[in-house]
Design an enzyme around this catalytic site. Structure first.
Site, short mmCIF file in Angstrom:
data_model
loop_
_atom_site.label_atom_id
_atom_site.label_comp_id
_atom_site.label_asym_id
_atom_site.label_seq_id
_atom_site.Cartn_x
_atom_site.Cartn_y
_atom_site.Cartn_z
N LYS A 261 0.86 -1.40 0.06
CA LYS A 261 0.08 -0.04 -0.14
C LYS A 261 0.94 1.38 0.03
CE LYS A 261 -4.12 -1.81 2.27
NZ LYS A 261 -5.02 -1.81 3.47
N1 GLU Z 1 -9.85 -6.58 5.01
C1 GLU Z 1 -9.17 -7.45 4.31
C2 GLU Z 1 -7.92 -6.63 3.64
O1 GLU Z 1 -8.22 -5.48 3.42
C3 GLU Z 1 -9.81 -8.25 3.56
C4 GLU Z 1 -10.73 -9.14 3.81
C5 GLU Z 1 -11.47 -10.43 3.10
O2 GLU Z 1 -11.25 -10.42 1.89
O3 GLU Z 1 -11.79 -11.20 3.71
O4 GLU Z 1 -6.99 -7.30 3.61
#
Ligand code: GLU
Length: 296
Positions: A261
């Site tokens: 990121k």
């Molecule tokens: N919130 C998680 C992330 O940004 C991904 C969650 C998921 O796909 O289960 O890595």
């Protein structure tokens, strides 16, 4: 047969980049080609690292890419009581326990047990993200737990993975590309189910929300596959249906490294500001999937 419901569930700890845009595209494509629903959920349970500005920017970038979603965006920090409720259900079955250890104490315990000639095997057990929690607080008596809580000690909640595995029994799940996978309930050891500052963790919130939102197909990066083992465990314990899974390949940079990121150059925002169109971004995504290509 329920129609296909997919979701994109970013954590707003940074801007949308090629890797996360690819995840969104996979989920969007699968919903649209089936005439189903594509949901967007903001996974902001880590309240110290998540930022509202990132949430706004991610939604703007999705719109710019043309990845339109159905219904309201669900923000997890608005639903802590849903997760607290399910955590209590696990607590009543004695499947979770409070853990008072600091990070430093856990590291010390792991180091000590690794160097002890007859250390417990649990102390040295490795998980997908490194050594597993050695189980120190699992052994506290109920009276000692009460005493520490009454004294105002901070704690998180952990799943007693051996008890949870016994309660769930053997289970499996299906990944579209990989076939049927036997569930490994001990893979993450006694994982955190509620953080010190919130009544949930990623694992609990994702499982509860996929259930409440009627998600039938979970598309996510293959880096999260180990977590799927404990999500299906939680589904068993909480009496939820298990969706179908599709763990997709990750986008790599020219050097074969995973995108991060913090890497500005692959941010959708900066690509857009440099004059790229959504079609250019999709081309870059395809290029990042070569030579291996998506695995799901
Ligand atoms: N919130 C998680 C992330 O940004 C991904 C969650 C998921 O796909 O289960 O890595």
């Amino acid at each position: 047969m329920p129609s296909v419901v997919t979701r994109f569930a970013p954590s707003p700890t940074g801007l949308l980049h090629l890797g996360s845009a690819y995840s969104a595209l996979v989920a969007w494509d699968r919903a649209r080609e089936a005439g189903g629903r594509f949901l967007v959920r903001i996974e902001d349970t880590d309240i110290r690292r998540c930022r509202r500005e990132y949430e706004t920017a991610i939604l703007q970038d999705l719109k710019w890419l043309g990845l339109d979603w159905d219904g309201e965006v669900r923000r997890q920090s608005d639903h802590f009581s849903d997760y607290g409720h399910e955590l209590d259900r696990l607590g009543r079955r004695d499947l979770v326990y409070p853990c008072f250890c600091s990070r430093a104490e856990i590291t010390r315990e792991i180091t000590a047990s690794a160097s002890a000639p007859h250390g417990s095997s649990q102390g040295r057990a490795m998980g997908p993200d490194g050594p597993l929690y050695p189980g120190t607080c699992r052994h506290l008596t109920p009276a000692e737990r009460k005493r520490r809580i009454a004294a105002g000690r901070e704690f998180c909640m952990r799943v007693d993975s051996a008890r949870a595995a016994a309660a769930a029994g053997p289970y499996d799940f299906v990944d579209e590309g990989r076939g049927r996978i036997a569930g490994q309930p001990l893979l993450m050891g006694d994982f955190v189910i509620a953080r010190k500052d919130t009544p949930t963790s990623y694992h609990l919130a994702v499982t509860v929300d996929d259930h409440l939102q009627g998600v039938t197909l979970v598309t996510r990066g293959e880096d999260i596959l180990p977590s799927t083992h404990v999500h299906v465990l939680l589904q068993r314990l909480l009496g939820y249906a298990t969706p179908l899974y599709a763990h997709h390949g990750l986008i790599m940079d020219a050097g074969g490294r995973r995108l991060a990121k913090r890497d500005q150059a692959t941010g959708i925002r900066s690509l857009r500001e440099s004059g790229k169109t959504p079609a250019d971004v999709f081309k870059l995504i395809r290029a990042g999937l070569e030579p291996g290509g998506p695995k799901a």
